[in-house]
Design a protein around this motif. Structure first.
Motif, PDB file in Angstrom:
ATOM      1  N   ALA A 449      22.324  -3.823  20.136  1.00 31.15           N
ATOM      2  CA  ALA A 449      21.879  -2.525  19.749  1.00 31.15           C
ATOM      3  C   ALA A 449      20.353  -2.770  18.866  1.00 31.15           C
ATOM      4  O   ALA A 449      20.139  -3.824  18.226  1.00 31.15           O
ATOM      5  CB  ALA A 449      22.792  -1.938  18.715  1.00 31.15           C
ATOM      6  N   THR A 450      19.717  -1.748  19.123  1.00 27.11           N
ATOM      7  CA  THR A 450      18.342  -1.657  18.456  1.00 27.11           C
ATOM      8  C   THR A 450      18.037  -0.384  17.597  1.00 27.11           C
ATOM      9  O   THR A 450      18.723   0.731  17.929  1.00 27.11           O
ATOM     10  CB  THR A 450      17.176  -1.966  19.403  1.00 27.11           C
ATOM     11  OG1 THR A 450      15.916  -1.899  18.663  1.00 27.11           O
ATOM     12  CG2 THR A 450      17.048  -1.043  20.476  1.00 27.11           C
ATOM     13  N   TRP A 451      17.498  -0.281  16.648  1.00 22.87           N
ATOM     14  CA  TRP A 451      17.274   0.770  15.880  1.00 22.87           C
ATOM     15  C   TRP A 451      15.809   0.874  15.423  1.00 22.87           C
ATOM     16  O   TRP A 451      14.861  -0.026  15.443  1.00 22.87           O
ATOM     17  CB  TRP A 451      18.086   1.067  14.659  1.00 22.87           C
ATOM     18  CG  TRP A 451      18.446  -0.273  14.012  1.00 22.87           C
ATOM     19  CD1 TRP A 451      17.617  -0.584  12.922  1.00 22.87           C
ATOM     20  CD2 TRP A 451      19.153  -1.330  14.306  1.00 22.87           C
ATOM     21  NE1 TRP A 451      17.984  -1.853  12.344  1.00 22.87           N
ATOM     22  CE2 TRP A 451      18.999  -2.297  13.128  1.00 22.87           C
ATOM     23  CE3 TRP A 451      20.259  -1.533  15.256  1.00 22.87           C
ATOM     24  CZ2 TRP A 451      19.461  -3.361  12.995  1.00 22.87           C
ATOM     25  CZ3 TRP A 451      20.814  -2.552  14.985  1.00 22.87           C
ATOM     26  CH2 TRP A 451      20.492  -3.636  13.969  1.00 22.87           C
ATOM     27  N   GLY A 452      15.431   2.282  14.957  1.00 27.22           N
ATOM     28  CA  GLY A 452      14.036   2.125  14.282  1.00 27.22           C
ATOM     29  C   GLY A 452      13.811   3.600  13.255  1.00 27.22           C
ATOM     30  O   GLY A 452      14.798   4.339  13.699  1.00 27.22           O
ATOM     31  N   ILE A 453      12.900   3.453  12.420  1.00 26.94           N
ATOM     32  CA  ILE A 453      12.481   4.310  11.583  1.00 26.94           C
ATOM     33  C   ILE A 453      11.141   4.725  11.646  1.00 26.94           C
ATOM     34  O   ILE A 453      10.393   3.695  11.480  1.00 26.94           O
ATOM     35  CB  ILE A 453      13.208   3.958  10.079  1.00 26.94           C
ATOM     36  CG1 ILE A 453      14.706   3.574  10.068  1.00 26.94           C
ATOM     37  CG2 ILE A 453      12.644   5.042   9.113  1.00 26.94           C
ATOM     38  CD1 ILE A 453      14.992   3.069   8.608  1.00 26.94           C
ATOM     39  N   GLY A 454      10.677   6.152  11.865  1.00 21.88           N
ATOM     40  CA  GLY A 454       9.325   6.314  11.915  1.00 21.88           C
ATOM     41  C   GLY A 454       8.804   6.286  13.316  1.00 21.88           C
ATOM     42  O   GLY A 454       7.645   6.490  13.296  1.00 21.88           O
ATOM     43  N   PHE A 455       9.745   6.277  14.262  1.00 23.44           N
ATOM     44  CA  PHE A 455       9.013   6.241  15.472  1.00 23.44           C
ATOM     45  C   PHE A 455       9.867   7.524  16.241  1.00 23.44           C
ATOM     46  O   PHE A 455      11.061   7.528  16.556  1.00 23.44           O
ATOM     47  CB  PHE A 455       9.274   4.901  16.230  1.00 23.44           C
ATOM     48  CG  PHE A 455       8.649   3.881  15.714  1.00 23.44           C
ATOM     49  CD1 PHE A 455       7.481   3.478  15.621  1.00 23.44           C
ATOM     50  CD2 PHE A 455       9.666   3.023  14.862  1.00 23.44           C
ATOM     51  CE1 PHE A 455       7.042   2.294  14.918  1.00 23.44           C
ATOM     52  CE2 PHE A 455       9.113   1.873  14.276  1.00 23.44           C
ATOM     53  CZ  PHE A 455       7.607   1.741  14.457  1.00 23.44           C
ATOM     54  N   PRO A 456       9.151   8.387  16.669  1.00 29.01           N
ATOM     55  CA  PRO A 456       7.647   8.639  16.450  1.00 29.01           C
ATOM     56  C   PRO A 456       7.447   8.982  15.337  1.00 29.01           C
ATOM     57  O   PRO A 456       8.038   9.549  14.524  1.00 29.01           O
ATOM     58  CB  PRO A 456       7.522   9.890  17.530  1.00 29.01           C
ATOM     59  CG  PRO A 456       8.728  10.673  17.563  1.00 29.01           C
ATOM     60  CD  PRO A 456       9.870   9.544  17.280  1.00 29.01           C
ATOM     61  N   ALA A 457       6.147   8.860  14.767  1.00 31.69           N
ATOM     62  CA  ALA A 457       5.503   9.119  13.506  1.00 31.69           C
ATOM     63  C   ALA A 457       5.235  10.608  13.130  1.00 31.69           C
ATOM     64  O   ALA A 457       3.827  10.979  13.295  1.00 31.69           O
ATOM     65  CB  ALA A 457       4.463   8.017  13.001  1.00 31.69           C
ATOM     66  N   LEU A 458       6.176  11.311  12.902  1.00 30.14           N
ATOM     67  CA  LEU A 458       5.633  12.870  12.998  1.00 30.14           C
ATOM     68  C   LEU A 458       6.004  13.446  11.603  1.00 30.14           C
ATOM     69  O   LEU A 458       7.196  13.255  11.168  1.00 30.14           O
ATOM     70  CB  LEU A 458       6.228  13.672  14.277  1.00 30.14           C
ATOM     71  CG  LEU A 458       5.950  13.178  15.620  1.00 30.14           C
ATOM     72  CD1 LEU A 458       6.781  14.107  16.521  1.00 30.14           C
ATOM     73  CD2 LEU A 458       4.489  13.318  15.826  1.00 30.14           C
TER      74      LEU A 458
END
Length: 756
Positions: A449-458
């Protein structure tokens, strides 16, 4: 007509009545016994006949055979076979145009000047119209044989009239359409049946003339259709000269081994006693997690940052296995030196990754009270989206873990993310236990699993068109979780004309899954910053380019495959191609269409066969030793020379004039009154035979021209008029002398004036 038959030999013919007429009075000089005693049998010259037959064959056939052989030699000597398929034409109009201008789709490609080829082919087409006289000289043997036999047997109904003899001589001259037209007009104008051998001579000259017309037409078509074209040609290269566009692990040397045991080796065990494995694409100089680095970092940087390198990534989209139902995209190691000038087959490794958006299915919870963003995909896999890896050890997601990350990744044992990869002790060279870190799973495919915060940066609460799987956290930043699987393949591919031609992929050994996932597993370590940046770049690219969460998952998966290959490129080396061939796409050749080529050769072959059959027939069936003497006289020159002993006399209408003078004599003229001394044949008085017309009435039969041997052993043309053989010599003599007096014969006429 009395004859003496001795096999195929012809005895001298004396003047006697034949068929329906009997001689009632004959000049004393023409006494049969005297004639037979004084007349020699016609001469036999087999050698001269063979020369004539061989010449009749050689003159037309040798040029055709030689030129055709040279043409075929040039074609097959310099022929090349393009490997690329030619397009077919379905449209009828286009097909007709293609046939007319290009000779059809089938063609030979010859590395030779097309102008030279068409020039060679045209040589025979230019001379064939002038060869008909040589061929008709062979037909003359058959004509002469027919006239001799009919004269010998007294079959005057099968002998030609003077007009038809004129036509026969004209046909045997082989001068093309003129004699054919005159013969046809005579036949249909007078409604008079043509006696043999006129029909055969007419047919022979017609066939020869027709072939002489068709061959130049086909030759012209061949010349128009043969054109210069640029094609691609392939050449095999020497085994020793093969390039190295494939990729495999670099085992290094004994003193500086990189991957001597394959992708990795057993290095230690975890707290549970489980052994763990070390990948050869990572190394450490000091046994501590913070000092782990990528092997061949320069090669990694060159590939990631488009530096000067032969390493390159290519991609293939298709069904990667027999049980696949959807196309998948794979990225694999390639070589930047590959080009359109070299086709090859190589082996390498590739990776294909698939992801789905799983934010809600992993139970993502955002709350401002606890100041963390927890997720739990299963009881064995959970964490915080601000952490770099799953903090399920200990199980409480709110405790321990490395925070402050904008992206994170964690590997699991299955596609359902049931359990995270176990933690293991990192043991130094002295066997001292250090901190526990996430271990590697030797399985292929690998699941994570992978995760992200702030993508896309809107700066908005609506991300990716309001997709429910991508929504803002407490800080109004886009947050998402992906569930992914990545498979490593052993790849064999062919590269043809600068593009991927065929592709075959099989799932690699499980150890390769741990090998390519290792840099990401420990990406939070300072020495593996390129891996951490790769995850952030993948998140940024996917978030910026996608319009939905599903599309973002697909784009992120492709970026991960590329990053996995890039981070490990430093331990790979070029691998020699399995096979290869050089491609030259700038070769100018002559395109020779098969249809006009073989039509041209076919008609020439028919032409040669006809001539050869005529020659064989002339030799076997016309008794050329005797017939050659007669055959030589079946021409205007031969006719005049035979009767005047003057080979230089040339008159085109001798026999026609003889006919008119004969008619004049029948009507009371005196054309036949002048007979040279020593001429034994006189015009015979006739009377009706029993059962014929009443006394005093002349039998009206057309005059016929036959042959009889002379005392000198030659042949003489004679006229059959009123039932008796008559010499044509007095009539022709009078004709020539009368016209000589009018100055029509010039010096030749003066010579005949002295003869009178």
């Amino acid at each position: 007509m009395a004859t003496n038959m001795d096999g195929d030999k012809i005895d001298p013919i004396t003047e006697k009545p034949i068929v329906s007429a009997t001689v009632t009075s004959v000049n004393a000089d023409s006494d049969p016994s005297a004639l037979e005693s004084d007349t020699a049998k016609p001469s036999r010259d087999l050698k001269q006949a063979i020369y004539a037959i061989v010449g009749g064959v050689a003159l037309p056939c040798i040029p055709i055979i030689v030129v055709s052989a040279v043409l075929l030699y040039v074609i097959f000597k310099h022929r090349i076979v393009p490997r690329e398929a030619k397009a077919t034409t379905d449209n009828v109009t286009a097909l007709i145009k293609e046939i007319r201008h290009q000779g059809g789709n089938a063609a030979y490609y010859v590395e030779y000047n097309p102008s030279t080829i068409t020039t060679i082919a045209s040589w025979t087409g230019r001379v064939i119209p002038y060869l008909s006289s040589s061929i008709m000289a062979l037909v003359a043997f058959f004509a002469a044989r027919h006239i001799v036999i009919k004269s010998k047997h007294g079959d005057h109904t099968q002998l030609p009239t003077p007009e038809q003899l004129t036509l026969l001589i004209s046909l045997l001259g082989g001068s093309g359409f003129g004699p054919l037209k005159e013969t046809a007009l005579y036949r249909w104008g007078r409604k008079e049946k043509l006696v043999a051998p006129l029909p055969a001579a007419f047919a022979a000259l017609g066939v020869i003339t027709l072939l002489g017309l068709i061959i130049p037409i086909v030759d012209t078509w061949f010349g128009v259709a043969t054109q210069p074209v640029t094609i691609t040609q392939l050449y095999n290269t020497s085994t020793k000269a093969y390039h190295s566009y494939g990729r495999n692990l670099d085992p290094g040397t004994t003193d500086a081994a990189i991957c001597p045991d394959g992708p990795g080796y057993q290095a230690g065990s975890g707290s549970s006693g489980q052994s763990w494995w070390w990948p050869c694409n990572l190394f450490t100089t000091i046994p501590h997690p913070a000092n782990i680095f990528l092997q061949g970092a320069v090669a990694v940087a060159d590939l990631q940052l488009y530096g000067t390198t032969n390493d390159m990534l290519s991609n293939y989209t298709g069904l990667l296995s027999s049980d696949s139902t959807q196309n998948q995209t794979m990225f694999f190691y390639a070589d930047s030196r590959s080009s359109k000038t070299l086709d090859f087959k190589a082996q390498t490794l590739g990776i294909s990754t698939q992801c789905i958006i799983a934010t809600t299915s992993c139970g993502y919870i955002d709350t401002n009270e606890t100041d963390y963003q927890a997720f739990k995909c299963s009881d064995g896999f959970g964490g915080d989206v601000s952490y770099c890896y799953p903090n399920v050890w200990p199980a409480n997601a709110s405790e321990s873990g490395l925070g402050g990350c904008t992206t994170g990744i964690g590997y699991a044992t299955d596609a359902q993310l049931s359990s995270a990869a176990p933690m293991v002790n990192f043991t130094d060279a002295d066997g001292l236990s250090e901190t526990e870190i996430q271990g590697f799973l030797q399985q292929n495919p690998t699941y994570f699993a992978t995760w992200g915060i702030g993508f896309p940066a809107l700066d908005s609460r609506l991300f990716l068109n309001g997709d429910a799987q991508v929504f803002p956290n407490s800080s109004s930043q886009a947050t998402w979780i992906l569930n992914c699987s990545s498979t490593v393949y052993d790849v064999t591919y062919t590269y043809v004309n600068g593009a991927l031609h065929s592709f075959n992929a099989t799932v690699a050994e499980p150890v390769w899954g741990a090998f390519f996932s290792a840099p990401f597993t420990w990406s939070w370590l300072g020495g593996l910053m390129p891996a951490k940046l790769s995850l952030e770049n993948a998140a940024y690219f996917a978030g910026s380019k996608a319009s939905t969460g599903a599309e973002m998952a697909t784009l992120w998966a492709q970026e991960y495959s590329k990053a996995a290959l890039q981070l490990s490129v430093g331990v790979f080396q070029p691998l020699t191609n399995d096979i290869e061939q050089i491609r030259n796409s700038t070769i100018t050749v002559a395109r020779i269409p098969l249809v006009p080529l073989y039509l041209l050769l076919g008609f020439k072959f028919i032409y040669v066969i006809v001539v050869i059959l005529l020659a064989i027939g002339a030799y076997c069936f016309t008794h050329p030793a005797e017939t050659e003497v007669v055959k030589a006289q079946l021409s205007v020159q031969g006719l005049a020379a035979a009767h005047f002993d003057q080979p230089d006399l040339v008159r085109k209408n001798v026999v026609q004039e003889v006919q008119s003078r004969l008619e004049l004599a029948k009507n009371g003229g005196s054309s036949t009154s002048e007979t040279p001394a020593g001429q034994p044949l006189k015009r015979a008085a006739t009377e009706p035979a029993m059962g014929s017309a009443p006394a005093g009435e002349a039998t009206e039969e057309p005059a016929k021209v036959g042959l009889m041997p002379t005392r000198a052993g030659t042949w003489k043309f004679v006229l059959l008029a009123d039932g008796a053989w008559q010499s044509v010599k007095p009539i022709v003599q009078t004709l020539v002398l009368n016209e000589a007096k009018d100055g029509k014969f010039g010096a030749v006429g003066d010579a005949y004036a002295a003869w009178k």
